[in-house]
Design a protein around this motif. Structure first.
Motif, mmCIF file in Angstrom:
data_model
loop_
_atom_site.group_PDB
_atom_site.id
_atom_site.type_symbol
_atom_site.label_atom_id
_atom_site.label_comp_id
_atom_site.label_asym_id
_atom_site.label_seq_id
_atom_site.Cartn_x
_atom_site.Cartn_y
_atom_site.Cartn_z
ATOM 1 N N ALA A 1 1.003 -1.586 -0.165
ATOM 2 C CA ALA A 1 -0.052 -0.279 -0.150
ATOM 3 C C ALA A 1 0.884 1.417 0.347
ATOM 4 C CB ALA A 1 -1.134 -0.127 1.034
ATOM 5 N N THR A 2 0.630 2.247 -0.708
ATOM 6 C CA THR A 2 1.178 3.247 -0.661
ATOM 7 C C THR A 2 -0.114 4.182 1.284
ATOM 8 O OG1 THR A 2 1.457 3.650 -2.533
ATOM 9 C CG2 THR A 2 1.347 5.828 -1.082
ATOM 10 N N VAL A 3 1.059 5.461 1.763
ATOM 11 C CA VAL A 3 0.926 5.310 2.583
ATOM 12 C C VAL A 3 1.458 7.142 2.780
ATOM 13 C CG1 VAL A 3 -0.001 3.560 4.719
ATOM 14 C CG2 VAL A 3 2.150 4.495 4.062
ATOM 15 N N PRO B 1 4.423 10.396 0.300
ATOM 16 C CA PRO B 1 3.952 9.358 -0.064
ATOM 17 C C PRO B 1 4.858 7.953 0.340
ATOM 18 C CG PRO B 1 5.031 10.047 -2.031
ATOM 19 C CD PRO B 1 4.652 11.417 -1.132
ATOM 20 N N VAL B 2 4.407 7.351 1.438
ATOM 21 C CA VAL B 2 6.003 5.841 1.335
ATOM 22 C C VAL B 2 4.826 4.720 0.919
ATOM 23 C CG1 VAL B 2 6.714 4.776 3.170
ATOM 24 C CG2 VAL B 2 6.155 7.300 3.887
ATOM 25 N N LEU B 3 5.179 4.032 -0.012
ATOM 26 C CA LEU B 3 5.479 2.640 -0.650
ATOM 27 C C LEU B 3 5.424 1.851 0.763
ATOM 28 C CD1 LEU B 3 3.855 0.514 -2.473
ATOM 29 C CD2 LEU B 3 5.952 0.308 -3.501
ATOM 30 N N TRP C 1 9.214 -6.045 6.418
ATOM 31 C CA TRP C 1 8.601 -4.617 5.788
ATOM 32 C C TRP C 1 10.079 -3.832 5.694
ATOM 33 C CZ3 TRP C 1 3.755 -5.912 3.896
ATOM 34 C CH2 TRP C 1 3.195 -7.179 4.324
ATOM 35 N N LEU C 2 9.596 -3.061 4.418
ATOM 36 C CA LEU C 2 10.273 -1.483 3.031
ATOM 37 C C LEU C 2 8.833 -0.692 3.647
ATOM 38 C CD1 LEU C 2 11.780 -3.317 0.626
ATOM 39 C CD2 LEU C 2 12.843 -3.318 2.323
ATOM 40 N N ALA C 3 9.896 0.341 3.963
ATOM 41 C CA ALA C 3 9.222 1.130 3.011
ATOM 42 C C ALA C 3 10.307 2.572 2.482
ATOM 43 C CB ALA C 3 9.091 2.492 4.569
ATOM 44 N N GLN C 4 9.415 2.075 0.806
ATOM 45 C CA GLN C 4 10.350 3.255 -0.070
ATOM 46 C C GLN C 4 9.251 4.565 -0.717
ATOM 47 O OE1 GLN C 4 9.967 -0.360 -2.275
ATOM 48 N NE2 GLN C 4 12.216 -0.170 -2.888
ATOM 49 N N GLY D 1 15.818 3.492 -1.066
ATOM 50 C CA GLY D 1 13.983 2.891 0.347
ATOM 51 C C GLY D 1 14.913 3.470 1.553
ATOM 52 N N TYR D 2 13.030 3.651 2.376
ATOM 53 C CA TYR D 2 13.885 4.793 3.135
ATOM 54 C C TYR D 2 13.689 3.525 4.926
ATOM 55 C CZ TYR D 2 11.234 8.450 1.224
ATOM 56 O OH TYR D 2 10.438 9.632 0.241
ATOM 57 N N GLY D 3 13.600 2.725 4.741
ATOM 58 C CA GLY D 3 14.560 1.764 6.206
ATOM 59 C C GLY D 3 13.401 0.326 6.135
#
Length: 195
Positions: free
Chosen positions: A3-5, A12-14, A68-71, A80-82
């Motif tokens: 999902a994108t939040v 936006p973060v995927l 899990w990734l945050a991109q 990605g972000y983390g």
């Protein structure tokens, strides 16, 4: 869940599971971490990631271990972000070790809170009711953050061991805890669950 939040700043973060195809991006993410970030997260200043640790991250087993990734959804080829992981305890099935890493350039934007909420929701679905982890005694920002969430801390063997309940009602009444509970609520709603 893929999902994108949106962060508080509107970015936006995927969010998505880590997969084998992310191998090179994960290796690059480790290389990009500052020496201090590597030290406080992995307790080593070594630039590379070992094959053993890389395999631990890449080989998820739902209910036992997930990463899990945050991109940035517009830079999918980038590290990605983390990322956030949980590893369920064999001795205490309702407990899981949690680990998070946030890229240096993405810190202080709420990525860590988002990642913690994401692994919280995933682990909770699998019957985990508390997280635990280990923090070096001079990693003040992480110690302060977990204390602000309501984690209990115990100093043993040159490190702090924290325990964080996955019951939102047992968190402290702080801004950090409120932001975490908001993300947990958003992600549970996306999964069709109740907080």
């Amino acid at each position: 869940m893929v999902a994108t939040v949106y962060l508080a700043d509107g970015a936006p973060v995927l969010i998505r599971p880590l997969v084998e195809e992310d191998r090179e991006a994960v290796m690059e993410a480790f290389r990009r971490l500052s020496p201090d970030s590597r030290y406080y997260r992995f307790w080593s200043r070594r630039e590379g990631v070992s094959e053993q640790l890389l395999q631990r991250f890449l080989n998820s087993e739902p209910g036992v271990h997930e990463t899990w990734l945050a991109q940035d959804p517009e830079r999918l080829g980038e590290p990605g972000y983390g990322g956030g992981s949980y590893w369920r305890s064999e001795e205490w099935p309702e407990a899981a070790e949690v680990s998070l890493v946030v890229a240096d350039e993405a810190q202080h934007r709420g990525i860590g809170t988002l990642l913690l909420a994401l692994v919280w929701v995933r682990a909770y679905q699998m019957g985990v009711r508390e997280f635990f982890g280990f923090v070096l005694p001079d990693n003040y920002s992480v110690l302060d953050w977990f204390r602000a969430l309501g984690a209990t801390m115990k100093y043993e063997g040159g490190q702090y061991r924290f325990v964080l309940s996955l019951d939102p009602g047992r968190l402290k009444d702080t801004n950090s805890a409120r932001r975490l509970v908001e993300w947990v609520g958003v992600l549970m709603e996306m999964e069709g669950l109740r907080v």
